[in-house]
Design a protein around this motif. Structure first.
Motif, PDB file in Angstrom:
ATOM      1  N   ILE B  11      30.685  49.461  48.310  1.00  0.00           N
ATOM      2  CA  ILE B  11      30.069  48.654  47.250  1.00  0.00           C
ATOM      3  C   ILE B  11      31.071  48.414  46.130  1.00  0.00           C
ATOM      4  O   ILE B  11      31.212  47.288  45.637  1.00  0.00           O
ATOM      5  CB  ILE B  11      28.800  49.357  46.719  1.00  0.00           C
ATOM      6  N   SER B  14      33.729  45.870  47.398  1.00  0.00           N
ATOM      7  CA  SER B  14      33.175  44.519  47.499  1.00  0.00           C
ATOM      8  C   SER B  14      32.974  43.907  46.126  1.00  0.00           C
ATOM      9  O   SER B  14      33.300  42.740  45.901  1.00  0.00           O
ATOM     10  CB  SER B  14      31.834  44.560  48.228  1.00  0.00           C
ATOM     11  N   THR B  15      32.437  44.711  45.227  1.00  0.00           N
ATOM     12  CA  THR B  15      32.204  44.187  43.884  1.00  0.00           C
ATOM     13  C   THR B  15      33.513  43.745  43.246  1.00  0.00           C
ATOM     14  O   THR B  15      33.604  42.665  42.662  1.00  0.00           O
ATOM     15  CB  THR B  15      31.545  45.261  43.002  1.00  0.00           C
ATOM     16  N   VAL B  19      34.134  39.962  42.192  1.00  0.00           N
ATOM     17  CA  VAL B  19      34.308  39.651  40.777  1.00  0.00           C
ATOM     18  C   VAL B  19      35.660  38.976  40.549  1.00  0.00           C
ATOM     19  O   VAL B  19      35.773  38.056  39.741  1.00  0.00           O
ATOM     20  CB  VAL B  19      34.173  40.922  39.910  1.00  0.00           C
ATOM     21  N   THR B  27      28.642  36.535  41.002  1.00  0.00           N
ATOM     22  CA  THR B  27      28.530  37.537  42.067  1.00  0.00           C
ATOM     23  C   THR B  27      27.180  38.218  42.008  1.00  0.00           C
ATOM     24  O   THR B  27      27.016  39.266  41.388  1.00  0.00           O
ATOM     25  CB  THR B  27      29.611  38.630  42.020  1.00  0.00           C
ATOM     26  N   MET B  29      23.946  40.357  43.187  1.00  0.00           N
ATOM     27  CA  MET B  29      23.841  41.624  43.902  1.00  0.00           C
ATOM     28  C   MET B  29      23.650  41.374  45.392  1.00  0.00           C
ATOM     29  O   MET B  29      24.153  42.129  46.228  1.00  0.00           O
ATOM     30  CB  MET B  29      22.662  42.421  43.364  1.00  0.00           C
ATOM     31  N   VAL B  32      27.010  40.977  46.871  1.00  0.00           N
ATOM     32  CA  VAL B  32      27.690  42.275  46.969  1.00  0.00           C
ATOM     33  C   VAL B  32      27.164  43.013  48.187  1.00  0.00           C
ATOM     34  O   VAL B  32      27.929  43.567  48.991  1.00  0.00           O
ATOM     35  CB  VAL B  32      27.457  43.113  45.697  1.00  0.00           C
ATOM     36  N   ILE B  43      22.077  49.360  47.184  1.00  0.00           N
ATOM     37  CA  ILE B  43      22.896  49.418  45.971  1.00  0.00           C
ATOM     38  C   ILE B  43      22.149  50.183  44.888  1.00  0.00           C
ATOM     39  O   ILE B  43      22.738  50.977  44.159  1.00  0.00           O
ATOM     40  CB  ILE B  43      23.233  47.997  45.481  1.00  0.00           C
ATOM     41  N   LYS B  50      22.928  46.512  37.819  1.00  0.00           N
ATOM     42  CA  LYS B  50      24.197  45.807  37.973  1.00  0.00           C
ATOM     43  C   LYS B  50      25.171  46.247  36.880  1.00  0.00           C
ATOM     44  O   LYS B  50      26.350  46.493  37.159  1.00  0.00           O
ATOM     45  CB  LYS B  50      23.952  44.292  37.883  1.00  0.00           C
ATOM     46  N   LEU B  53      26.618  49.505  37.738  1.00  0.00           N
ATOM     47  CA  LEU B  53      27.590  49.345  38.822  1.00  0.00           C
ATOM     48  C   LEU B  53      28.939  48.896  38.286  1.00  0.00           C
ATOM     49  O   LEU B  53      29.983  49.475  38.587  1.00  0.00           O
ATOM     50  CB  LEU B  53      27.063  48.330  39.850  1.00  0.00           C
ATOM     51  N   ILE B  54      28.903  47.877  37.465  1.00  0.00           N
ATOM     52  CA  ILE B  54      30.145  47.335  36.900  1.00  0.00           C
ATOM     53  C   ILE B  54      30.858  48.392  36.056  1.00  0.00           C
ATOM     54  O   ILE B  54      32.072  48.593  36.163  1.00  0.00           O
ATOM     55  CB  ILE B  54      29.830  46.105  36.015  1.00  0.00           C
TER      56      ILE B  54
END
Lengths: 191, 191
Positions: B11, B14-15, B19, B27, B29, B32, B43, B50, B53-54
């Motif tokens: 994850i 991919s993110t 991005v 982008t 979710m 992703v 996720i 989100k 996650l970032i």
DNA sequence: GCAGACCGAATGAACATTCAATTGGGATTA
DNA sequence: TAATCCCAATTGAATGTTCATTCGGTCTGC
């Protein structure tokens, strides 16, 4: 530059301020509209889409930076003085226009900008390259690609303006001159 | 660092890639998820949102940069050599990790990062500051705030890595050393 | 009464997030 | 060993919201 219709300018300025605070995501068109004191539909009278608005705003903002460069790079002034003026001029400009600086930095690192013409066709960089070319030709700068000298110099201005603009650090006049001298010592020939 | 569960790593990666190409906006979710080969719900098993996650991705990525700094800043090696190693090490790292570089630049200029702890509590900058402090103490660097020296140096690495990483310019070993020397000439005492 | 500027409610698409259902494998028991 | 249980990991369709964009209509100056 022909005068910009008031509303259009208001939209530009609002977008810049909102993007600074909230990013591209996080600034809905409805918010731009409210902040600019216009209706949502009005924005679409001036701009095709949000993307177009952002892109045009970038050009509008960049034009202001270009004017600083044009004002400070005068062939009649000795190169070294010119360099100091240019660095100082850009620094002061970014310092006084944090909105613009923040918007810029977000834009150039976003996918908006990768869809744009390359550096070589960018007026701002063309001007900068030419300026450093002059310094090399006059034998004052090290023989490094003007692209590199321009990029390094500009990134030093940006990073200092960001640092002091964020309020994390204050620089007095003496320190600024010290920094400017430091940059010059790096790029200048001889030493 | 404890090993990261496979899916979580997938994850992250991919993110970062998405991005880089498409920005934070752009982008979803769902994308992703598809790119990482997991379901959207998965996720949320690993990340609250989100935003989380970032933010965690940033910490994860920054940790990798910190490791480069820790590896290159060795008190047993003469400062100047260390400086050259550090600059080169960071440059190579960013150069080989364009995803990370692009993600970083987007992150630090976005509102995500303004909500974070200030520079002083940031491990990366603490390490850098300490390193430049050493250079000043040894009388090798100009007496300028280590914060400034660190910021200028790092911004020069970043701008060069961005420039060459974008494919707009190639630097051979000789040119790189020239640039590195140029930076050193700027910050070093004496001259 | 015409044209362009302007309005803002309505539309439809895209998206983050939720959740009920399913899986799989390791522990517990018989 | 086999049967059973448990629970974390995983799924993906459904939900409700947010947002860019549209458009029928109003206003204003000429």
């Amino acid at each position: 530059m022909e005068p910009i219709a008031d509303k259009k300018k208001a939209i530009f300025i609002s977008t810049m301020e909102l993007v600074r605070d909230k990013g591209f995501h996080g600034t809905p068109m409805s918010m731009v509209a409210k902040h600019a004191g216009v209706a949502a539909g009005t924005i679409y009278h001036y701009f095709e889409s949000k993307e177009q608005l952002i892109t045009e705003l970038f050009d509008y903002a960049q034009q202001q930076v270009i004017e600083v460069v044009e004002q400070e790079t005068c062939a009649a002034i000795p190169f070294k003085d010119c360099f100091f003026n240019l660095w100082g001029g850009l620094y002061t400009f970014y310092q006084n226009n944090q909105n613009l600086l923040r918007f810029f930095e977000q834009f150039v690192n976003s996918p908006y900008s990768t869809a744009r013409p390359p550096l070589e066709e960018d007026k701002f960089y063309t001007l900068l390259f030419a300026f450093f070319e002059r310094g090399i030709q006059e034998g004052l700068l090290k023989e490094v690609s003007p692209k590199i000298l321009a990029t390094l110099t500009h990134s030093s201005v940006l990073s200092m303006a960001k640092l002091t603009g964020s309020g994390r650090l204050h620089l007095d006049r003496k320190e600024l001159e010290q920094i400017l001298q430091l940059i010059w010592d790096g790029i200048a020939f001889d030493r």
